[in-house]
Design a protein around this motif. Sequence first.
Motif, PDB file in Angstrom:
ATOM      1  N   SER A 100       0.826  -1.207   0.000  1.00  0.00           N
ATOM      2  CA  SER A 100       0.000   0.000   0.000  1.00  0.00           C
ATOM      3  C   SER A 100       0.863   1.261   0.000  1.00  0.00           C
ATOM      4  O   SER A 100       0.398   2.328  -0.378  1.00  0.00           O
ATOM      5  CB  SER A 100      -0.949   0.002   1.206  1.00  0.00           C
ATOM      6  N   ARG A 101       2.123   1.127   0.411  1.00  0.00           N
ATOM      7  CA  ARG A 101       3.015   2.301   0.402  1.00  0.00           C
ATOM      8  C   ARG A 101       3.516   2.623  -1.002  1.00  0.00           C
ATOM      9  O   ARG A 101       3.959   3.754  -1.245  1.00  0.00           O
ATOM     10  CB  ARG A 101       4.221   2.073   1.330  1.00  0.00           C
TER      11      ARG A 101
ATOM     12  N   ALA B 249       0.719   4.098  -4.987  1.00  0.00           N
ATOM     13  CA  ALA B 249       0.579   5.397  -5.656  1.00  0.00           C
ATOM     14  C   ALA B 249       1.602   5.584  -6.777  1.00  0.00           C
ATOM     15  O   ALA B 249       1.356   6.352  -7.711  1.00  0.00           O
ATOM     16  CB  ALA B 249       0.720   6.536  -4.648  1.00  0.00           C
TER      17      ALA B 249
ATOM     18  N   MET C  38       0.529   7.843 -10.101  1.00  0.00           N
ATOM     19  CA  MET C  38       0.857   9.268 -10.102  1.00  0.00           C
ATOM     20  C   MET C  38       0.721   9.918 -11.480  1.00  0.00           C
ATOM     21  O   MET C  38       0.277  11.075 -11.576  1.00  0.00           O
ATOM     22  CB  MET C  38       2.269   9.475  -9.566  1.00  0.00           C
TER      23      MET C  38
ATOM     24  N   TRP D  70      -2.966  10.411 -11.980  1.00  0.00           N
ATOM     25  CA  TRP D  70      -3.479  11.439 -11.060  1.00  0.00           C
ATOM     26  C   TRP D  70      -3.171  12.846 -11.581  1.00  0.00           C
ATOM     27  O   TRP D  70      -3.982  13.772 -11.410  1.00  0.00           O
ATOM     28  CB  TRP D  70      -2.853  11.249  -9.667  1.00  0.00           C
TER      29      TRP D  70
ATOM     30  N   THR E  25      -7.304  11.229  -0.281  1.00  0.00           N
ATOM     31  CA  THR E  25      -6.206  10.265  -0.200  1.00  0.00           C
ATOM     32  C   THR E  25      -5.495  10.408   1.144  1.00  0.00           C
ATOM     33  O   THR E  25      -5.132  11.512   1.545  1.00  0.00           O
ATOM     34  CB  THR E  25      -5.200  10.523  -1.347  1.00  0.00           C
TER      35      THR E  25
ATOM     36  N   SER F 275      -0.451   8.249   4.079  1.00  0.00           N
ATOM     37  CA  SER F 275       0.428   7.087   3.990  1.00  0.00           C
ATOM     38  C   SER F 275       0.533   6.580   2.554  1.00  0.00           C
ATOM     39  O   SER F 275       1.474   5.883   2.209  1.00  0.00           O
ATOM     40  CB  SER F 275      -0.063   5.966   4.912  1.00  0.00           C
ATOM     41  N   ARG F 276      -0.438   6.960   1.717  1.00  0.00           N
ATOM     42  CA  ARG F 276      -0.375   6.516   0.320  1.00  0.00           C
ATOM     43  C   ARG F 276       0.610   7.348  -0.491  1.00  0.00           C
ATOM     44  O   ARG F 276       1.047   6.914  -1.562  1.00  0.00           O
ATOM     45  CB  ARG F 276      -1.761   6.588  -0.335  1.00  0.00           C
ATOM     46  N   ILE F 277       0.913   8.568  -0.043  1.00  0.00           N
ATOM     47  CA  ILE F 277       1.827   9.400  -0.835  1.00  0.00           C
ATOM     48  C   ILE F 277       3.173   9.619  -0.145  1.00  0.00           C
ATOM     49  O   ILE F 277       4.034  10.313  -0.666  1.00  0.00           O
ATOM     50  CB  ILE F 277       1.193  10.758  -1.214  1.00  0.00           C
ATOM     51  N   ASP F 278       3.345   8.997   1.012  1.00  0.00           N
ATOM     52  CA  ASP F 278       4.604   9.143   1.741  1.00  0.00           C
ATOM     53  C   ASP F 278       5.802   8.694   0.899  1.00  0.00           C
ATOM     54  O   ASP F 278       6.854   9.334   0.902  1.00  0.00           O
ATOM     55  CB  ASP F 278       4.514   8.329   3.034  1.00  0.00           C
ATOM     56  N   ALA F 279       5.623   7.606   0.152  1.00  0.00           N
ATOM     57  CA  ALA F 279       6.741   7.067  -0.632  1.00  0.00           C
ATOM     58  C   ALA F 279       7.199   8.037  -1.719  1.00  0.00           C
ATOM     59  O   ALA F 279       8.352   7.972  -2.150  1.00  0.00           O
ATOM     60  CB  ALA F 279       6.354   5.733  -1.266  1.00  0.00           C
ATOM     61  N   VAL F 280       6.316   8.925  -2.146  1.00  0.00           N
ATOM     62  CA  VAL F 280       6.666   9.892  -3.194  1.00  0.00           C
ATOM     63  C   VAL F 280       7.908  10.685  -2.780  1.00  0.00           C
ATOM     64  O   VAL F 280       8.783  10.971  -3.596  1.00  0.00           O
ATOM     65  CB  VAL F 280       5.467  10.832  -3.458  1.00  0.00           C
TER      66      VAL F 280
END
Lengths: 610, 610
Positions: A457-458, A461, A465, A468, B454, B457-462
Amino acid sequence: MSALSKVGKLRASLARLRLDAFIVGSADAHQSEYVCDRDTRRAYLSDFTGSAGTALVLADKALLWTDGRYFLQASQELSDDWTLMRQGDTGVLELQPWLCKHLASGSRVGVDPYLMSTNQALALQTALNDKGMTLVPVEANPVDAQWADQPGFPCTAAIAMPLERHGKPHGEKISEVQSFLQENNADALCLSLLDEIAWLFNIRGSDVECNPVMMAYAVVTSDAAHLFCDERKISEEVRQHLLSSTTEPTAAVVHVHSYESAAAFIADLKAQGKRVGVDPAQINWSIYRAAGGKEAPQLLCPVTMAKALKNDVELDGVRQAHIRDGVALTAFLHWLEKAVQAAPNSLSEYDVAVKLEEFRHAMPGHQYPSFDTIAGYGSNGAVIHYKPAQETALKLSTDSLFLLDSGGQYLDGTTDVTRTMHFGPEPTTRMIDCYTMVLKGHIALATVVFPEGTVGSRIDAVARMSLWQAGLDYNHGTGHGVGTFLNVHEGPQGIGFRKRENEAGFRIGMTTSNEPGYYEAGAFGIRIENVCITVDANTPNNFGDKRYCTFETVTMTPISTKLINRSMLTPSEIQWLNEYHANVRQKLLPGIRQYYPETEAWLIAETEAI
Amino acid sequence: MSALSKVGKLRASLARLRLDAFIVGSADAHQSEYVCDRDTRRAYLSDFTGSAGTALVLADKALLWTDGRYFLQASQELSDDWTLMRQGDTGVLELQPWLCKHLASGSRVGVDPYLMSTNQALALQTALNDKGMTLVPVEANPVDAQWADQPGFPCTAAIAMPLERHGKPHGEKISEVQSFLQENNADALCLSLLDEIAWLFNIRGSDVECNPVMMAYAVVTSDAAHLFCDERKISEEVRQHLLSSTTEPTAAVVHVHSYESAAAFIADLKAQGKRVGVDPAQINWSIYRAAGGKEAPQLLCPVTMAKALKNDVELDGVRQAHIRDGVALTAFLHWLEKAVQAAPNSLSEYDVAVKLEEFRHAMPGHQYPSFDTIAGYGSNGAVIHYKPAQETALKLSTDSLFLLDSGGQYLDGTTDVTRTMHFGPEPTTRMIDCYTMVLKGHIALATVVFPEGTVGSRIDAVARMSLWQAGLDYNHGTGHGVGTFLNVHEGPQGIGFRKRENEAGFRIGMTTSNEPGYYEAGAFGIRIENVCITVDANTPNNFGDKRYCTFETVTMTPISTKLINRSMLTPSEIQWLNEYHANVRQKLLPGIRQYYPETEAWLIAETEAI
């Protein structure tokens, strides 16, 4: 026999059992995605044949919950005696809140405890108890009792897998479970997932469509292993296999018992004072109760992770199976493009699925599809779980996109691949832009590097992207684990935005699909899916003393370059695509020359660098 | 008074209360990050003064749990009577499992129910009950009883915020809570978070260091609102403010009661048959019990979300405060660079923190820091929560990196900004490469587009992907909500890899920090932090009928370009940086010319396009 009389009979049983309601879901006793005909109780009772749905029968009502995929079909198949509960629609309660709201305190709600996972049952029980109601386990399923022509369990022979296919004798696997039992202060472990049992004993079956498994339970104790299945499935050869082992003799003792005796065997262990471990996310409520319920050690089933971490022998099989699958699929796509261009509007989506099987079946080791082929032309491509039916399938033409999601079971691996194509001269700018954004997401995920143990789940995205940025997205997960000649969907890893039960982070040796998409309702669907293996990224640093992982793509089939807007790709994205296609060409050429030489020029053309 | 005698006195109280153990944590009754002196019970009892730690006193043992940041400090401050429990070390159990393992069935574990959140208390209670033990709420805190010179609660005057600062009369806010009560079939809502109470009534206090809040509870009922605080804090002006409103008269009735009467008032409401709602993630166990415990409506506090969704007046204040803060910080960084280059090894990290305050305090509206300044030179920069102390602070020089994380409380906004600098001629390639990777992550998050709702935690990896590619990472979250002249850390949104209680997805109008970093132990630390506002990305599509969001960066201070390896940046990353710097230059020039004209040339140079 009408739906009414079936419901009426069930109501009579409810009255006899002093139940106010009875739940009939889609599940079998093993949390299987595909179930055998014997387990289609909800379809028998309601006449609704979709793959997902739950029936609830009360004295004066009969309700059926299903999701948006099936609203039309359910409204056509259900008789007037049924109320369709449209899941996801505003104001439509799910089963559990519906029961809590509509039934009176003191009500008794029945369910077959074999057909509900422990976690589901306990959550429902807690919610009902809070309202003064009771969830009643009914082991003698009243639907089975009234279903005169209920099919029996399938009885197909099991096969033993040779060492060169799996690389690890079942004696070793069982020993590792026994070590786990010792570490966790338990005397036994109950297993019920069919693919885990097949993996543990290095056997395969064909009881369930698309999945090489057999109906079984298993129990591993500190000094033996027990397999519960129809004993007629175990040939002398398989029996010898089960008794053989390269490790100490104790671990190799596999006792075969009848399928029906599993619960009693487990209850007997418990009665002997043994600590019988269960994983409540996996095991059904009946086995859980037999093992002692709350008193049983609640364990995270160790076989799930062990199976997901493929060894080198399995990974070699995965790679080889994907090359053969790529030969078949590439040759098929070539054939299909020619066929549609020669005669638009003649081949149907259904014909495609049938023909594709012929191509795959020519490959060594191919057994059968790994799931029902999704072949959607134009607007059907936007129906995510579309399965073409012979009567209603669209004909393929040269105006819109064609989405083909399919896979095969091979003795050395399981495949799952989606390609999206356009057979005409002029895909629209919209199609090309959307396709390119999906491809950018696919490449981003294919090349991402992350610390070992990162949950999917991490990184979900990463694949979204690019979509989005344009205000686009897709309503499904991005990746699932894939078995090796086992189920096409397996855990504990996955890439998606929903929280999964027992989810585990990605580790080296795990497989995953990489399948971003975009679906324009009423117009077209796009998905680009490859299977990947999680590998060491060999980064120059290893912060946190962790290994850093990336994905090795093993699916080998050209990605349609005709649908790419090259100006939207970065140099590194173009490099990835060109390297992928060079690899596809190199890996497939020998097989294409051997099996489908007429496709060689097409393969060369489709894998040209852009 | 030695630590022994304090523990000894507590043991005497435990014997009298028939308790086998007593827990003394770091929390106050309001889940505050900063607590006032009166609430430093754990430090009083154990002599360990770190900000995080939990003491457990038994008849024959005294244990103190803290994390890696404080191992050294705790081992120095604790007397021999204490055992340090090193959280995170292999084999070291956390408090709850430790209690479950070491205490006998029948044991009674005491805790002050005001000083533990309901969810924490209930989880601990369940775990203890499963082992036959009891969690005993002790309202008359035995530590307070023995602490002769325990400070009183602070008694600073509250101030009323004018409409032009917050844009929404408290009467309207209270009305919305009352609508929420009606929708949720509740008669009252208990509030205990100090920033939520300040926001709801449009008042501010200064009871707690760095946070403009006052010690208070609040209860909103269907026809009034009740504020529980030291009544001496409420001047006549604030009293008039509380009584004023632009909406219907009923909503505006704010009754002021003493702080100590909150629980009794709530218990009285409950006794009258009212349904008194609580949010168990927020409210302490004592208030929860007063409201009726399990019988109380369990609600998700609506003020949390309402406060997080800034209105246009607040957002304008946020932007203006960040410009003034940028003027001060930029002038300070210029001053600092000159000072260090002129005299290396003379200014200490501590001096920096003091001097920075002078610069900020020259700005209109500035009140005090929004948190303790983190100023770390060289290896101290790698200590994530480093706070320089006068005696031990390192001197700044020209060899390594300097990390400065600081923020101010302004009447119109709260700031939080981190810059990393090198004052010498030759930062190493390693520093530059790591800095550039952190910057790439910062830019990736600053420009990401995502569907509204959103979760972070879903965009932390960005923000981590560029570091991950090299096998690097950082062990902290990437973003937190920021209040408007309120707490520098606020929910319910956040960007990180850990699951947060009551976490909500990002919505337009929310703020967040964007603060990736990299810390090389023993060498240097890097962090680049800006505050952002979530804004509509105005995407050409809106798949799923959702708005798509992106971030508007409002922090205005140059990002050191000297530390950038330009060849590692993509054209769009370079474009973002140059546009950001052009914006910084334009926004800061008027203020720099007004307050710090000597910095104009430096600002121009530092914001040149690369």
